[in-house]
Design a protein around this motif. Sequence first.
Motif, short mmCIF file in Angstrom:
data_model
loop_
_atom_site.label_atom_id
_atom_site.label_comp_id
_atom_site.label_asym_id
_atom_site.label_seq_id
_atom_site.Cartn_x
_atom_site.Cartn_y
_atom_site.Cartn_z
N THR A 46 33.61 21.94 18.83
CA THR A 46 35.20 22.95 17.58
C THR A 46 36.89 21.93 18.56
OG1 THR A 46 33.18 24.49 17.49
CG2 THR A 46 35.30 25.02 17.05
N THR A 47 37.02 21.49 17.41
CA THR A 47 38.36 21.18 17.55
C THR A 47 39.46 21.67 17.19
OG1 THR A 47 37.25 18.56 18.44
CG2 THR A 47 40.00 19.14 17.83
N THR A 48 40.73 22.09 17.46
CA THR A 48 41.53 23.38 16.47
C THR A 48 42.69 21.95 17.07
OG1 THR A 48 40.55 25.31 16.97
CG2 THR A 48 42.89 25.25 16.43
N ALA A 49 43.86 21.90 15.89
CA ALA A 49 44.47 20.96 15.85
C ALA A 49 45.56 21.70 15.20
CB ALA A 49 44.58 19.60 15.35
N SER A 50 47.07 21.91 15.83
CA SER A 50 47.98 21.95 15.38
C SER A 50 49.32 21.06 15.40
CB SER A 50 48.32 23.28 15.73
OG SER A 50 48.44 23.71 16.81
N ALA A 51 50.44 21.34 14.29
CA ALA A 51 51.05 19.90 14.35
C ALA A 51 52.17 21.24 14.22
CB ALA A 51 51.98 19.82 13.38
N ASP A 52 53.11 20.53 16.16
CA ASP A 52 54.22 22.00 16.85
C ASP A 52 55.43 20.77 16.48
OD1 ASP A 52 55.71 23.19 17.87
OD2 ASP A 52 53.75 23.58 19.32
N PRO A 53 56.43 21.51 15.85
CA PRO A 53 57.77 20.55 16.05
C PRO A 53 58.13 20.62 17.60
CG PRO A 53 57.61 21.81 13.84
CD PRO A 53 56.44 22.37 15.17
N GLY A 54 57.54 21.43 18.48
CA GLY A 54 58.64 21.60 19.48
C GLY A 54 57.85 20.96 20.50
N LEU A 55 57.01 20.14 19.97
CA LEU A 55 56.35 19.03 21.25
C LEU A 55 56.86 18.08 21.68
CD1 LEU A 55 52.94 20.19 20.26
CD2 LEU A 55 53.86 20.90 22.90
N ASP A 56 56.93 17.07 22.33
CA ASP A 56 57.35 15.72 22.27
C ASP A 56 56.65 14.83 23.29
OD1 ASP A 56 59.64 17.65 23.28
OD2 ASP A 56 58.98 16.30 25.13
N THR A 57 54.89 15.13 22.98
CA THR A 57 54.15 14.30 23.07
C THR A 57 52.94 15.58 23.33
OG1 THR A 57 54.20 15.49 25.61
CG2 THR A 57 54.76 13.18 25.40
N ASP A 58 51.72 14.58 22.96
CA ASP A 58 50.24 15.87 22.02
C ASP A 58 50.22 16.76 23.28
OD1 ASP A 58 50.55 14.53 19.57
OD2 ASP A 58 49.91 12.70 20.86
N GLU A 59 49.32 17.56 23.03
CA GLU A 59 49.23 18.76 23.82
C GLU A 59 47.26 18.74 24.08
OE1 GLU A 59 51.33 22.16 24.92
OE2 GLU A 59 49.29 22.82 24.48
N ILE A 60 46.70 17.53 24.55
CA ILE A 60 45.30 17.80 25.07
C ILE A 60 45.12 19.04 25.77
CG2 ILE A 60 43.25 16.23 24.82
CD1 ILE A 60 45.46 14.11 24.05
N THR A 61 43.44 19.76 25.28
CA THR A 61 42.96 20.12 26.50
C THR A 61 41.24 20.59 25.63
OG1 THR A 61 44.46 22.47 26.20
CG2 THR A 61 42.60 22.60 27.79
N LEU A 62 40.83 19.53 26.69
CA LEU A 62 39.38 19.41 26.33
C LEU A 62 38.76 20.55 26.69
CD1 LEU A 62 39.29 15.75 26.95
CD2 LEU A 62 39.20 17.22 24.55
N ASP A 63 37.32 21.13 27.02
CA ASP A 63 36.86 22.74 27.58
C ASP A 63 37.71 22.94 28.61
OD1 ASP A 63 33.87 22.25 26.61
OD2 ASP A 63 33.68 20.31 27.55
N GLY A 64 38.35 23.01 28.51
CA GLY A 64 39.41 24.23 28.60
C GLY A 64 40.37 23.41 29.99
N ALA A 65 40.39 22.35 29.94
CA ALA A 65 41.39 22.06 30.99
C ALA A 65 41.84 20.84 30.47
CB ALA A 65 40.47 21.34 32.63
N PRO A 66 43.22 20.67 30.89
CA PRO A 66 44.11 19.49 30.39
C PRO A 66 43.79 17.91 30.60
CG PRO A 66 45.34 20.30 31.98
CD PRO A 66 44.24 21.55 31.97
N ALA A 67 43.66 17.47 29.47
CA ALA A 67 43.00 15.96 29.62
C ALA A 67 44.18 14.77 30.03
CB ALA A 67 42.95 15.67 27.70
N THR A 68 43.65 14.08 30.75
CA THR A 68 44.50 12.99 31.71
C THR A 68 43.49 12.30 31.58
OG1 THR A 68 42.85 13.99 33.72
CG2 THR A 68 45.34 14.84 33.26
N GLY A 69 44.64 10.84 32.37
CA GLY A 69 43.85 9.81 32.45
C GLY A 69 43.47 8.67 31.49
N ARG A 70 41.98 8.30 31.14
CA ARG A 70 41.87 7.25 30.48
C ARG A 70 41.35 8.41 28.93
NH1 ARG A 70 36.46 3.16 31.52
NH2 ARG A 70 36.32 2.59 29.58
N ALA A 71 40.59 9.67 29.87
CA ALA A 71 40.35 10.39 28.58
C ALA A 71 41.03 11.25 27.95
CB ALA A 71 39.29 11.81 28.24
N ARG A 72 42.84 11.19 28.25
CA ARG A 72 44.06 11.32 27.41
C ARG A 72 44.19 10.81 26.55
NH1 ARG A 72 48.35 14.88 26.83
NH2 ARG A 72 49.93 13.06 26.56
N GLU A 73 44.49 8.93 27.39
CA GLU A 73 44.46 8.03 26.50
C GLU A 73 44.06 8.07 25.07
OE1 GLU A 73 44.51 4.55 29.00
OE2 GLU A 73 45.83 5.64 30.23
#
Length: 326
Positions: A46-73
């Motif tokens: 289940t994936t929820t996405a929203s566009a936010d004009p206040g963001l300058d990069t995508d903010e990605i949370t996978l299973d409760g934790a911020p995505a980093t590294g290869r997963a984020r890329e």
Amino acid sequence: MSAAGSVTAIAHANIALAKYWGKADAASNMPAVPSLSLTLAALRSTTTASADPGLDTDEITLDGAPATGRARERVVRLLDELRALTHSGARLRVRSHNDFPTAAGLASSASGFAALALAGAHALGTPLPPATLSAVARRASASAARSLFGGFVALRLGAESAEPVLDGAAWPLAMVIAVTASGPKSVSSTDGMGHTRATSPYYPAWVAAAPALFAEVERAVLARDLEALGAATEQSALMMHASMFAARPALVYLTPATLRAMERVRALRGAGTPAFHTMDAGPHVKVLCEARAAEAVAAALGAVEGVERVLVSGIGPAAHLVEGAG
Ligand code: PMV
């Protein structure tokens, strides 16, 4: 453009009956072989996405934790592709979770990228047709192309997108998943495919044989012939694993518990229950059977030494939105 609101999409995992293993071209992530899968009702992202004009990069949370590294890329690359297609520069806030236990070690990339493509396009304000979303998901993870659709789904050789072959309602099958104790740290499918292609003398034989096996699987699905489907499904998985066994060093995902579960499936068959095994880039055994036999198959697999838990799934639907866009 302005924010299009928050959108939630659900996509189901799929298990290939005719396996994909090997890339014809790494840059375009084009598979070297055709594949055909069954979408699973019981395993969902289940994936929820929203566009936010206040963001300058995508903010990605996978299973409760911020995505980093290869997963984020990989997520950002998919979102960049959606931005190009939708002519949007908006950055997204994305939250994704799987309703199946990640501890089970079941691959979540297929359902995850399919749900991301669907939710992302809607959050950017431009719904795209399923075939386009399937192509976008394929470039992130080829098996994800298949999770845009429900039932039996083909990703043909050289195709940008997957396509449905038969509706799940047309043939009530089930998949019983025997989750085995995890073995050594697993190798990602991308790395495993690259290694097999580079070092296994059996890889060219696998690539040469796969189209005929795919055709056999497709014919059996269209004819609703479980014996023929099961025989081709088992050969596809074992031929894929044989190509890995012949790599240097060998790539071995199967464990003693995997082999014991396979043996139990053959014993069930010997006793008159049509049941057929398949394995992916991990030690778990997925068993195809008629829906009415699923509980008995699950009980038999649950009694196998090294099987930690058993999940039963019917056939799942296409990826879909669960909240209105915008
Ligand atoms: O789509 P990927 O890169 O996660 O590869 C999937 C490979 C297998 O699961 C082993 C087979 C398949 O067709 O799903």
